[in-house]
Design a protein around this motif. Sequence first.
Motif, PDB file in Angstrom:
ATOM      1  N   LYS A 173       0.859  -1.179   0.000  1.00 19.16           N
ATOM      2  CA  LYS A 173       0.000   0.000   0.000  1.00 19.16           C
ATOM      3  C   LYS A 173       0.891   1.223   0.000  1.00 19.16           C
ATOM      4  CE  LYS A 173      -3.541   1.892   2.928  1.00 19.16           C
ATOM      5  NZ  LYS A 173      -3.940   1.654   4.278  1.00 19.16           N
ATOM      6  N   VAL A 174       0.805   1.982  -1.106  1.00 20.54           N
ATOM      7  CA  VAL A 174       1.595   3.209  -1.192  1.00 20.54           C
ATOM      8  C   VAL A 174       0.793   4.317  -0.523  1.00 20.54           C
ATOM      9  CG1 VAL A 174       2.647   4.880  -2.754  1.00 20.54           C
ATOM     10  CG2 VAL A 174       2.690   2.458  -3.326  1.00 20.54           C
ATOM     11  N   ILE A 175       1.199   4.689   0.709  1.00 21.13           N
ATOM     12  CA  ILE A 175       0.441   5.679   1.479  1.00 21.13           C
ATOM     13  C   ILE A 175       0.727   7.092   0.955  1.00 21.13           C
ATOM     14  CG2 ILE A 175       0.026   6.598   3.798  1.00 21.13           C
ATOM     15  CD1 ILE A 175       1.114   3.785   4.778  1.00 21.13           C
ATOM     16  N   SER A 176       1.998   7.332   0.627  1.00 20.65           N
ATOM     17  CA  SER A 176       2.400   8.612   0.039  1.00 20.65           C
ATOM     18  C   SER A 176       3.672   8.344  -0.747  1.00 20.65           C
ATOM     19  CB  SER A 176       2.652   9.646   1.147  1.00 20.65           C
ATOM     20  OG  SER A 176       3.893   9.381   1.751  1.00 20.65           O
ATOM     21  N   PRO A 177       4.190   9.322  -1.508  1.00 16.48           N
ATOM     22  CA  PRO A 177       5.427   9.040  -2.245  1.00 16.48           C
ATOM     23  C   PRO A 177       6.586   8.626  -1.343  1.00 16.48           C
ATOM     24  CG  PRO A 177       4.435  11.048  -3.075  1.00 16.48           C
ATOM     25  CD  PRO A 177       3.622  10.637  -1.878  1.00 16.48           C
ATOM     26  N   THR A 178       6.489   8.935  -0.027  1.00 13.37           N
ATOM     27  CA  THR A 178       7.585   8.535   0.844  1.00 13.37           C
ATOM     28  C   THR A 178       7.152   7.576   1.934  1.00 13.37           C
ATOM     29  OG1 THR A 178       7.185  10.509   2.165  1.00 13.37           O
ATOM     30  CG2 THR A 178       8.959  10.634   0.518  1.00 13.37           C
ATOM     31  N   GLN A 179       5.972   6.999   1.788  1.00 14.35           N
ATOM     32  CA  GLN A 179       5.537   6.056   2.809  1.00 14.35           C
ATOM     33  C   GLN A 179       4.885   4.850   2.173  1.00 14.35           C
ATOM     34  OE1 GLN A 179       3.236   8.171   5.752  1.00 14.35           O
ATOM     35  NE2 GLN A 179       3.663   6.589   7.258  1.00 14.35           N
ATOM     36  N   ILE A 180       5.291   3.673   2.617  1.00 15.68           N
ATOM     37  CA  ILE A 180       4.720   2.457   2.037  1.00 15.68           C
ATOM     38  C   ILE A 180       4.560   1.413   3.128  1.00 15.68           C
ATOM     39  CG2 ILE A 180       7.042   1.660   1.372  1.00 15.68           C
ATOM     40  CD1 ILE A 180       5.658   0.197  -0.953  1.00 15.68           C
ATOM     41  N   SER A 181       3.478   0.641   3.055  1.00 14.62           N
ATOM     42  CA  SER A 181       3.335  -0.475   3.984  1.00 14.62           C
ATOM     43  C   SER A 181       3.176  -1.762   3.193  1.00 14.62           C
ATOM     44  CB  SER A 181       2.130  -0.266   4.905  1.00 14.62           C
ATOM     45  OG  SER A 181       0.955  -0.586   4.218  1.00 14.62           O
ATOM     46  N   ILE A 182       3.830  -2.807   3.666  1.00 13.85           N
ATOM     47  CA  ILE A 182       3.805  -4.105   2.989  1.00 13.85           C
ATOM     48  C   ILE A 182       3.253  -5.119   3.972  1.00 13.85           C
ATOM     49  CG2 ILE A 182       5.191  -5.781   1.710  1.00 13.85           C
ATOM     50  CD1 ILE A 182       7.370  -3.547   1.580  1.00 13.85           C
ATOM     51  N   THR A 183       2.204  -5.842   3.546  1.00 18.30           N
ATOM     52  CA  THR A 183       1.579  -6.831   4.422  1.00 18.30           C
ATOM     53  C   THR A 183       1.762  -8.231   3.845  1.00 18.30           C
ATOM     54  OG1 THR A 183      -0.092  -5.148   4.854  1.00 18.30           O
ATOM     55  CG2 THR A 183      -0.511  -7.343   5.721  1.00 18.30           C
ATOM     56  N   PHE A 184       2.261  -9.140   4.680  1.00 17.40           N
ATOM     57  CA  PHE A 184       2.501 -10.516   4.265  1.00 17.40           C
ATOM     58  C   PHE A 184       1.381 -11.418   4.788  1.00 17.40           C
ATOM     59  CE2 PHE A 184       6.648 -10.141   2.344  1.00 17.40           C
ATOM     60  CZ  PHE A 184       7.114  -8.937   2.862  1.00 17.40           C
ATOM     61  N   PRO A 185       1.115 -12.509   4.113  1.00 20.82           N
ATOM     62  CA  PRO A 185       0.020 -13.391   4.528  1.00 20.82           C
ATOM     63  C   PRO A 185       0.258 -14.061   5.882  1.00 20.82           C
ATOM     64  CG  PRO A 185       1.220 -14.344   2.686  1.00 20.82           C
ATOM     65  CD  PRO A 185       1.728 -12.970   2.856  1.00 20.82           C
ATOM     66  N   ALA A 186       1.518 -14.237   6.275  1.00 21.26           N
ATOM     67  CA  ALA A 186       1.814 -14.882   7.561  1.00 21.26           C
ATOM     68  C   ALA A 186       3.004 -14.165   8.183  1.00 21.26           C
ATOM     69  CB  ALA A 186       2.161 -16.358   7.329  1.00 21.26           C
ATOM     70  N   PRO A 187       3.180 -14.270   9.512  1.00 21.11           N
ATOM     71  CA  PRO A 187       4.299 -13.565  10.130  1.00 21.11           C
ATOM     72  C   PRO A 187       5.639 -14.029   9.540  1.00 21.11           C
ATOM     73  CG  PRO A 187       2.886 -14.540  11.798  1.00 21.11           C
ATOM     74  CD  PRO A 187       2.391 -15.032  10.494  1.00 21.11           C
TER      75      PRO A 187
END
Lengths: 269, 545, 288
Positions: B147-161
């Motif tokens: 998820k690109v929150i802003s040009p300088t912020q991104i979050s990456i979510t994985f299916p499992a820890p």
Amino acid sequence: MNLWRKLACAVLAGVLCASAAANWLAPAGYARQYREAANAPPSRAHWLGTDEIGRDRFARVLYGTRISLLLAPAAALLSTLMAALIGGLAGYLGGLWARMATAVTDLFLSLPWLFLLITARALMPLNVSPLFSVTVTFLLLGLLGWTTAARVLCATAGSLRSADFVRQARAAGVSGQRLFWIHVLPNLRPVLYAQFWISIPVFILSEANLGILGLGVAEPLPSWGSLLKELEGLVSVGDEPWKFVPLILLVAVVMSFQFLLSGQDQVTA
Amino acid sequence: MRSVMRVRRVCRRAIAVTLLCLGSLTGRAVAQGGGELRFCLRMEPKTFDPLKVEDEASAAIRYLTGGVLVRVNRQTQKLEPELAQSWKVSKDGRMITFRLRSGIYFSDGMSFSAQDVAYTVQQLMDPALHSATGDAFRSGTGNVETKVISPTQISITFPAPVAGLDRLFDQVAILSEHSPRKEMAVLGPFMLADYKPGASVLLQRNPNYWKTDEQGRKLPYLDSIRLDIQANRDVELLRLKRGELDLINSLDSEYFDKLEAASPQLVHDAGPSLDSEQLWFNEVAKAPIPAYKKNWFRSATFRRAISEAINREDLSRVVYHGHAQPALGPFSPANKFWFNSKLKPQAYSPDAALKSLQSDGFRLENGVLKDKDGNEVVFSIITNAGSKTRERMAVLIQDDLQKIGIHVNVVTLDFPSLIERMAQTFDYEAIILGLTNVDLDPNGEMNVWLSSSENHQWNPQQKAPETSWEAEIDRLMRVQASSTDLKQRKQAFDRVQEIVVEEEPFIFLINKNALSAVSTTVHGGAPVILSPQTFWNAERLTVSR
Amino acid sequence: MLRARIAGHALALVATVLLGGFLSATLVRLAPGFDADERQLDPHLNAESLQALRTARQHDHNVWRFYFTYMNRAVHGDLGTSLALGQPVRTLLGDRAPLTLRLLTVGLALAWLAALSLALTAAWLRLSAYDAVTTMVSGAFLCIPAAVLALLSVLWNVPGSLAIALIVFPPTYRYTRNLLAKSYSQPYIITARAKGLGEARILFWHAVPAVAPQLLAVAGVSVSMAIGATIPVEALCGLAGVGQLAWQAALARDLPLLVNITILVTVVTLLANCGADVIGHMVRGQES
């Protein structure tokens, strides 16, 4: 017997006797590891120093002589005989035989025999005695090493077919087989001797190189090839001249073979 | 097909020439005068695509050219910000959020933003990719969401820890989403300028590299790095001595001594590395070896006795010339956090070894050990030819075991034959190989310890754990993989180390020291144990001739 | 007559080359370790990736299919892609062949120069001391491992072709010397000398031509020896030639590359040996 041949006989006899007497000359044996004195220079206890894991180099040279000096000439003899039969006979018969022999020889020279050797190793069980492993290696070398001479023998035998003495013999009624074995084959001697002489050090060195495939002599048994491989750490061998002794020995033995072989053919002033 | 290849070749050449021109133009404009660093790669780099890196040579090039979000400082072993100013891992270990630096450009001028990070992660997690870097993140099935929150912020979510999630990004070099140069557009200190297959790789300073030093000078100081492809270590050493090379990244112990004798100021021994060498026995049930041998190898008493009969001090002293330490277990003490400090050194005692073998029914007859059915104890150890240290260790072990009546045959094989025996036909009895550990985190070795895995070398792909201790190891490894509590993970892996030392599926022999050579022409060099040992701080090195 | 001979040789050459390619493919395919990939040992790869590695190598399993596909593509100029290096074989060979060719040509020229000059002077002088010295020199070089000669050439900064020359020189010298010695022992040489012919004339007009076909055969096989020598020399001297490529390919069981290299080597060997044959027949024809 001229001076050179006498010298050659003496050298070979000396080397053979020394290796036969290895048990007395080097009682420590080739496998004993003097781990406190690894890579040591020559001393009273170790005449040629020790190798990287502390084994007495002099003992390893003596015991290695037994392996290499027995098996390499045997393999060289095998390859020479095969070259004589395949190359010499085909060249003598001429025509289609010669053509087929040359094609087979050329093919043999080009194929990657490395893979045959790898397969041979895979077919051997892992637990074989070091002696069996090295014997198989030299056997394979003998079976694969005939190609160079075969080509030359083919050409030689081919030109002998039209030689005067062969024509005379044929005219006198000598049969094909007798003609080949008694009249043609002896005239192939220069090439056969050259092949035999070249094969000995080539096989000794090749046996060591085949160690990377699992063939060759197995630890802890030494062979001259494995001793000569030590020279590959060349960057500092200048500081350790005693490591050259196996090379000097091999050159001396190889020269002696040459003097013994060339006796008849040499035309002296 | 042929025309595509030709076009690709032409493009690659054009790119190289363009980069060379660009590099030389901009390089000259801001010449730092740092000089050219020269050293050798042991083999041809297989790829320049940072996502597909699997061999050492390609990894070296990726380290020098790739820009990463976070970097494990090879000296302090701590995680430091790089392209990411800060980051946060969620409590459940599944999501990581990066806050990126702004005003950064790729080597070809394209601007860097969170979009490029999202693109790189999507490429990496593509199921068709099959790369070691990508697989390290694959803790469970399912898609990875960026998820690109802003040009300088991104979050990456994985299916499992994912255990140690943040540290894994040290291996992920960010690619440009839009650049026509594809993977040739880089964010690292250097960029590829020329590649002569079989001969050399030339890297030039990246004029757009974002980092500056404390005085505000642009990094890197070096103008270029030339990597020659040379497999032979004798020739490499010769060239260093002659001044044709500036460093040898990983030096063998016998060359260390030779060089130290001539020029002691060149050599560096950074202490025990993470690498280990081990011996293990074939415990596969369907292996084509005699049943009585399988019984020996599957007996923990037998394995422990062999371990006790091996003189590890001699292995360190004779084979490694003192530049190694006897191994205590699966991890080296150099791995400060994860190493189980309670482990005791393995004792060397052939008498104790013989005693425990005798308690298992073995007996010594005329200097030959026989099992309870009268079979002579004979087995073979295979190892890869071309590794002199492993061959010599095998010969020393052969001698050690001879003292308790065991006859060992040493066979050196070429690597493909070895792999076939080890992983496909299981036609071997004992084998000596080494594990070169790239990461500190034990989760990277998940596939070695899980009994169902292919890399569970002594008995791979078990349908269900065949022994209770392997079942326990499976459970503990799963605990440490799914937990985010570092203390809990350490506890679990400590117990794994204890079990391994107890059951000896791998008989760990030694931990090699990290040896390297650095010429006096190089300034700023500080060899460490983590790879790359000598050029981990390449951006701050200078060379003066 | 000559034209028919050349045509016959050409046909045999093509058939032998094709057979050579197929046999080498079979040898590589049947040798252990064909399926093995070093990447299998990487603990980071998960089960799916390992499976993908395995399937990637599956299509080369059937030797007949592989060779048939290869021949089909080769006719159109596509020699396949190297498995280990991921580049088209044609580019790889094209980039590296000139260096190896240069190495071979210079090495062989130097070896033959040394061998011929020593053998001819030995035959002329017929001094046992001279023979002893030349035997010692050639024997010494024969006994030094090729790897050591290559390392020495790096140490002393001499070109790799000298290392190849030193590897090929001893057997070449020995064959040449023995053949000349045999030629000298023929009855007509003794007759010629009795008739008062000069030594130079005897050597160059009678002794050498008598063994010319054999010498040419030695020249042909010396090409094979030189080709074999390129592998350690190129690897150690850091020369990016076909020999170094061949070694990498052998270690990696790179089937496409190995088949192409074998075909290249077969073509060169056949050309050298057949060329020697043809010239030999011409000389023999001229003689009689």
